[in-house]
Design a protein around this motif. Structure first.
Motif, short mmCIF file in Angstrom:
data_model
loop_
_atom_site.label_atom_id
_atom_site.label_comp_id
_atom_site.label_asym_id
_atom_site.label_seq_id
_atom_site.Cartn_x
_atom_site.Cartn_y
_atom_site.Cartn_z
N GLU A 45 25.53 17.80 42.89
CA GLU A 45 26.64 18.65 43.33
C GLU A 45 27.96 18.14 42.79
N THR A 46 28.16 16.83 42.81
CA THR A 46 29.40 16.26 42.30
C THR A 46 29.56 16.52 40.81
N SER A 47 28.45 16.43 40.07
CA SER A 47 28.51 16.57 38.61
C SER A 47 28.58 18.02 38.15
N TYR A 48 27.86 18.92 38.86
CA TYR A 48 27.69 20.28 38.32
C TYR A 48 27.96 21.41 39.30
N GLY A 49 28.32 21.11 40.53
CA GLY A 49 28.56 22.17 41.50
C GLY A 49 29.82 22.96 41.18
N LEU A 50 29.78 24.26 41.43
CA LEU A 50 30.93 25.14 41.24
C LEU A 50 31.13 25.98 42.50
N PRO A 51 32.37 26.28 42.87
CA PRO A 51 32.63 26.99 44.13
C PRO A 51 32.06 28.40 44.17
N ASP A 52 31.88 29.05 43.03
CA ASP A 52 31.37 30.41 43.01
C ASP A 52 29.84 30.47 42.97
N PHE A 53 29.19 29.32 43.01
CA PHE A 53 27.73 29.26 42.96
C PHE A 53 27.19 28.61 44.23
N LEU A 54 26.03 29.10 44.69
CA LEU A 54 25.32 28.49 45.81
C LEU A 54 24.24 27.57 45.26
N PRO A 55 24.16 26.32 45.74
CA PRO A 55 23.02 25.46 45.39
C PRO A 55 21.79 25.96 46.13
N ARG A 82 25.73 32.62 33.20
CA ARG A 82 26.74 33.38 33.93
C ARG A 82 26.35 33.53 35.40
N ARG A 83 25.03 33.68 35.68
CA ARG A 83 24.58 33.86 37.05
C ARG A 83 23.70 32.72 37.55
N VAL A 84 23.14 31.94 36.64
CA VAL A 84 22.23 30.86 37.02
C VAL A 84 22.61 29.59 36.29
N ARG A 85 22.72 28.48 37.04
CA ARG A 85 22.98 27.16 36.46
C ARG A 85 21.84 26.22 36.86
N VAL A 104 18.91 24.34 41.15
CA VAL A 104 19.16 25.71 40.70
C VAL A 104 20.32 26.26 41.52
N GLN A 105 21.35 26.75 40.83
CA GLN A 105 22.49 27.38 41.49
C GLN A 105 22.58 28.84 41.06
N TYR A 106 22.88 29.70 42.03
CA TYR A 106 23.06 31.13 41.76
C TYR A 106 24.50 31.52 42.07
N ARG A 107 25.05 32.37 41.23
CA ARG A 107 26.39 32.87 41.50
C ARG A 107 26.38 33.77 42.73
N LEU A 108 27.33 33.58 43.62
CA LEU A 108 27.45 34.42 44.81
C LEU A 108 27.73 35.86 44.39
N ALA A 109 27.12 36.82 45.10
CA ALA A 109 27.23 38.21 44.68
C ALA A 109 27.11 39.12 45.89
N GLU A 110 27.42 40.40 45.68
CA GLU A 110 27.27 41.40 46.73
C GLU A 110 25.79 41.64 47.01
N ALA A 111 25.42 41.77 48.26
CA ALA A 111 24.03 42.00 48.64
C ALA A 111 23.57 43.39 48.20
N PRO A 112 22.28 43.58 47.91
CA PRO A 112 21.78 44.90 47.54
C PRO A 112 21.74 45.83 48.77
N VAL A 205 14.02 22.10 48.87
CA VAL A 205 14.92 22.74 49.82
C VAL A 205 15.41 24.04 49.21
N ALA A 206 15.23 25.15 49.92
CA ALA A 206 15.70 26.45 49.44
C ALA A 206 16.68 27.00 50.47
N LEU A 207 17.87 27.39 50.00
CA LEU A 207 18.96 27.79 50.90
C LEU A 207 19.44 29.20 50.57
#
Length: 270
Positions: A45-55, A82-85, A104-112, A205-207
């Motif tokens: 998280e310290t090395s690669y976390g971004l505020p717009d992405f969920l771990p 762009r959507r997956v790190r 695996v981090q996913y960009r936060l987005a609007e729910a379907p 762990v899946a969140l």
């Protein structure tokens, strides 16, 4: 050193020294699971976390028993999409990789549109919380206590955790807290009438979101075992409800089985 307990003291940019709090029940020179997975989560998280992405998923493979020796880390950003790190981290002791983690981090987005099935997510917290301990444990028919030994039975189990810091002087983030608490999946699924006789070789762990609280509940969902191999899963809870899943696989370790009714280290985690 700060006045707060922590599993590791930082020695340099990539180096960490385990403290007494990182010691495990499995042996005097073994590190406990929350310390190891917590350090991996902290590094990634310290090395690669971004505020717009969920771990969203962390998998830690525990190749070899980590010990109370200087620990270094190696990291890599595998994919910066762009959507997956995707990123990975190795924990190294005496030149040997003892654990490898992938995030695996996913960009936060609007729910379907629409609604989906959701598991009932009631979780009854302890009515009288023992704030002096980092873990409170419960089982069906026994209720909540602060002693693991009280729950050496065949009932469904749950725990309520507040983790100590991973790295001295660095408060845990919500992600790190979730990962460390989720390592309790092994405890709530593998604790039986004679204690814990399985040692987990991994944690996933899946969140769906990050937890709101310092206190996190972990409730067993399944436990399957045969020929000395076990698989356990659990749901993670905070005050809003369920927010994630823990999964562990484990191998039988009867020679070092932990019977909590004869516990020389009552304040340690496994």
């Amino acid at each position: 050193m700060s006045q707060r307990p922590a599993h590791f003291a930082r020695t340099d940019e990539d180096g960490y020294l385990p403290t007494e709090y990182a010691q495990s029940h499995w042996g005097e020179d073994h590190l406990n699971g929350p310390a190891v997975v917590g350090l991996a989560a902290y590094i990634l998280e310290t090395s690669y976390g971004l505020p717009d992405f969920l771990p969203a998923r962390l998998t830690v493979d525990l190749f070899k028993a980590a010990r109370g020796v200087p620990t270094t880390t190696k990291t890599a950003l595998v994919r910066d999409g762009r959507r997956v790190r995707n990123s990975e981290c190795e924990l190294v002791q005496d030149g040997v990789t003892v654990a490898r983690a992938t995030l695996v981090q996913y960009r936060l987005a609007e729910a379907p549109r629409g609604a989906e099935w959701v598991r009932p997510s009631d979780f009854a917290r302890p009515s009288e919380l023992d704030e002096s301990r980092g873990i409170n444990i419960g089982s069906d028919g026994r209720g909540w206590t602060s002693s693991i030994a009280d729950h050496q039975n065949t009932a469904r189990k749950r725990c309520f955790n507040r983790t100590i810091d991973v790295v001295d002087g660095q408060g845990n983030t919500a992600f790190v807290r979730a990962v460390m608490a989720a390592e309790g999946t092994s405890l709530v699924s593998n604790l039986g009438t004679a204690g814990v006789g399985y040692i987990n070789g991994d944690l996933t762990v899946a969140l769906s979101r990050l937890p709101d609280d310092e206190w996190i509940g972990v409730e067993a969902d399944s436990h399957w075992a045969d020929n000395g191999i076990s698989v356990g899963s659990a749901t993670l809870f905070d005050r809003r409800g369920a927010f994630g899943t823990g999964l562990v696989t484990a191998v039988s370790n009867p020679a070092a089985q932990i019977d909590f009714t004869d516990d020389p280290f009552p304040t340690r985690t496994r």
